[in-house]
Design a protein around this motif. Structure first.
Motif, PDB file in Angstrom:
ATOM      1  N   ALA A  87      56.578  47.404  49.263  1.00 25.61           N
ATOM      2  CA  ALA A  87      55.788  46.483  48.447  1.00 25.61           C
ATOM      3  C   ALA A  87      56.616  45.269  48.036  1.00 25.61           C
ATOM      4  CB  ALA A  87      55.261  47.216  47.210  1.00 25.61           C
ATOM      5  N   VAL A  88      57.889  45.499  47.719  1.00 22.30           N
ATOM      6  CA  VAL A  88      58.776  44.374  47.387  1.00 22.30           C
ATOM      7  C   VAL A  88      58.854  43.396  48.560  1.00 22.30           C
ATOM      8  CG1 VAL A  88      61.150  43.704  46.874  1.00 22.30           C
ATOM      9  CG2 VAL A  88      60.142  45.686  45.726  1.00 22.30           C
ATOM     10  N   LEU A 136      42.486  42.003  38.016  1.00 20.04           N
ATOM     11  CA  LEU A 136      43.058  40.686  37.741  1.00 20.04           C
ATOM     12  C   LEU A 136      44.343  40.457  38.520  1.00 20.04           C
ATOM     13  CD1 LEU A 136      42.449  40.438  33.887  1.00 20.04           C
ATOM     14  CD2 LEU A 136      41.303  39.121  35.676  1.00 20.04           C
ATOM     15  N   VAL A 137      45.162  41.511  38.637  1.00 19.17           N
ATOM     16  CA  VAL A 137      46.395  41.393  39.412  1.00 19.17           C
ATOM     17  C   VAL A 137      46.083  41.047  40.864  1.00 19.17           C
ATOM     18  CG1 VAL A 137      48.294  42.736  40.406  1.00 19.17           C
ATOM     19  CG2 VAL A 137      47.864  42.814  37.951  1.00 19.17           C
ATOM     20  N   VAL A 138      45.105  41.734  41.443  1.00 22.91           N
ATOM     21  CA  VAL A 138      44.726  41.454  42.835  1.00 22.91           C
ATOM     22  C   VAL A 138      44.231  40.025  42.980  1.00 22.91           C
ATOM     23  CG1 VAL A 138      43.113  42.062  44.683  1.00 22.91           C
ATOM     24  CG2 VAL A 138      44.218  43.870  43.353  1.00 22.91           C
ATOM     25  N   GLY A 139      43.429  39.571  42.020  1.00 21.36           N
ATOM     26  CA  GLY A 139      42.918  38.199  42.091  1.00 21.36           C
ATOM     27  C   GLY A 139      43.950  37.142  41.787  1.00 21.36           C
ATOM     28  N   GLY A 140      45.081  37.551  41.204  1.00 23.91           N
ATOM     29  CA  GLY A 140      46.082  36.575  40.786  1.00 23.91           C
ATOM     30  C   GLY A 140      47.250  36.423  41.727  1.00 23.91           C
ATOM     31  N   ARG A 146      48.406  40.901  49.223  1.00 25.23           N
ATOM     32  CA  ARG A 146      47.536  41.999  48.820  1.00 25.23           C
ATOM     33  C   ARG A 146      47.854  43.299  49.551  1.00 25.23           C
ATOM     34  NH1 ARG A 146      41.887  38.605  47.737  1.00 25.23           N
ATOM     35  NH2 ARG A 146      42.814  37.375  46.032  1.00 25.23           N
ATOM     36  N   THR A 147      48.400  43.195  50.740  1.00 25.75           N
ATOM     37  CA  THR A 147      48.876  44.415  51.405  1.00 25.75           C
ATOM     38  C   THR A 147      50.000  45.047  50.594  1.00 25.75           C
ATOM     39  OG1 THR A 147      48.311  43.522  53.576  1.00 25.75           O
ATOM     40  CG2 THR A 147      49.847  45.369  53.528  1.00 25.75           C
ATOM     41  N   GLY A 148      50.852  44.208  50.013  1.00 32.14           N
ATOM     42  CA  GLY A 148      51.930  44.703  49.163  1.00 32.14           C
ATOM     43  C   GLY A 148      51.388  45.431  47.938  1.00 32.14           C
ATOM     44  N   ILE A 149      50.260  44.953  47.377  1.00 35.53           N
ATOM     45  CA  ILE A 149      49.653  45.643  46.238  1.00 35.53           C
ATOM     46  C   ILE A 149      49.173  47.028  46.650  1.00 35.53           C
ATOM     47  CG2 ILE A 149      47.703  45.622  44.633  1.00 35.53           C
ATOM     48  CD1 ILE A 149      47.937  42.609  44.497  1.00 35.53           C
ATOM     49  N   ALA A 150      48.525  47.118  47.806  1.00 37.90           N
ATOM     50  CA  ALA A 150      48.032  48.416  48.278  1.00 37.90           C
ATOM     51  C   ALA A 150      49.185  49.388  48.506  1.00 37.90           C
ATOM     52  CB  ALA A 150      47.237  48.218  49.567  1.00 37.90           C
TER      53      ALA A 150
END
Length: 315
Positions: A87-88, A136-140, A146-150
């Protein structure tokens, strides 16, 4: 003036959390892909533990079945670290640290199932409370992150799973021995996965047999010794004088430290929008409220904090 044991323990825990906050920063600064980065970190920690006679004494005293169980948990630890540093690399340190802040929410759902205790509606409500912050994190963040968020959310889920399993086996062995077994097994798992990683997840893949550069080597030593073993040892001492509630409040500051360090050292605020930081605030409010559910409990499983980027230690 003399410092009381409680005050000294508080200072030690804050110092530990600051060091843990650097793990995401170092992950971004090290140029290695996620797989060799995690492999070297785990290997260095295992080598350092292997020189301690107490670790070998604890291993000899541990039943084979228990050793194998801890080895299985170690595989989950390795996958947690792999996805965290993935993710980093796929996003940035701020995003990865924020995702790991979701671990207590996942734990509220996963732990009752794995530890065979009744579900708590209060804890389930706490888990759901972070969802607006996640949105909000995903939208920001930029679309490319966004792959990193997943991947970071998977890492947080793995924390909940292996942390809960460790709690089931809290009396299974000396914490340093448990750490050595789990990280040793994790290192072996990553070694076996390395040839398959280019097909499974190319973004994580990298050659384990290439000696890191001087730059990466120094940072890996800092990551393994200063940000893993040192705070682990300090926290084992501090936990003797603190409640789980007090420790959890402090350790919940880890993503805050990581995000502040990412702004100061990496300038990551230029990559993220105010929506991201609003989402972070919502998630952290929910996370800080969680220890209130278990305010008077003592820490019973310090080995959990040695192996995750989220130090969710409330039993």
């Amino acid at each position: 003036m003399p410092v009381s044991p409680h005050a000294k323990a508080q200072l030690q825990i804050h110092f530990c959390v600051l060091l843990w906050g650097f793990t995401a920063i170092l992950g971004k600064m090290i140029t290695l892909p996620a797989l060799p980065l995690v492999w070297w970190r785990m290997l260095l920690v295992v080598v350092a533990l292997a020189v301690l006679p107490s670790v070998w004494r604890g291993l000899r005293a541990m039943p084979l079945r228990t050793t194998l169980a801890y080895a299985g948990i170690g595989g989950l630890v390795a996958l947690h670290w792999l996805t965290f540093y993935g993710a980093v690399k796929l996003a940035n340190a701020s995003v990865a640290a924020t995702c790991i802040a979701l671990a207590p929410a996942f734990t509220a759902v996963v732990e009752p199932w794995l530890t065979r205790r009744p579900f708590s509606m209060r804890e389930l409500a706490f888990g759901l409370a972070v969802l607006p912050g996640v949105a909000l994190v995903v939208g920001g963040v930029p679309h490319g992150m966004r792959t990193g968020i997943a991947v970071g959310a998977v890492s947080a889920l793995l924390v909940a799973v292996f942390g809960s399993l460790n709690k089931r086996m809290v009396d299974g062995g000396d914490p340093l021995t448990v750490t050595g077994v789990e990280l040793g097994a994790g290192t072996l798992l990553l070694t076996l996965l390395a040839p398959l990683m280019p097909m499974l997840f190319p973004a994580f893949a990298g050659d384990l047999l290439v000696i890191p550069s001087l730059h990466d080597g120094v940072l890996l030593l800092v990551l393994a010794i200063v940000c893993t073993l040192l705070p682990f040892a300090l926290s084992l001492v501090a936990l003797r004088h603190l409640t789980a509630y007090g420790v959890q409040l402090v350790t919940n500051l880890e993503p805050v430290y990581a995000i502040i360090l990412a702004i100061v050292l990496l300038g990551e605020q230029r990559e993220l929008t105010p929506l991201f930081y609003l989402g972070v605030a919502i998630i952290l409010v929910a996370v800080f409220l969680h220890p209130l559910l278990d305010r008077n409990k003592r820490v019973k499983h310090p080995e959990v904090i040695g192996m995750s980027e989220a130090k969710n230690i409330v039993d």
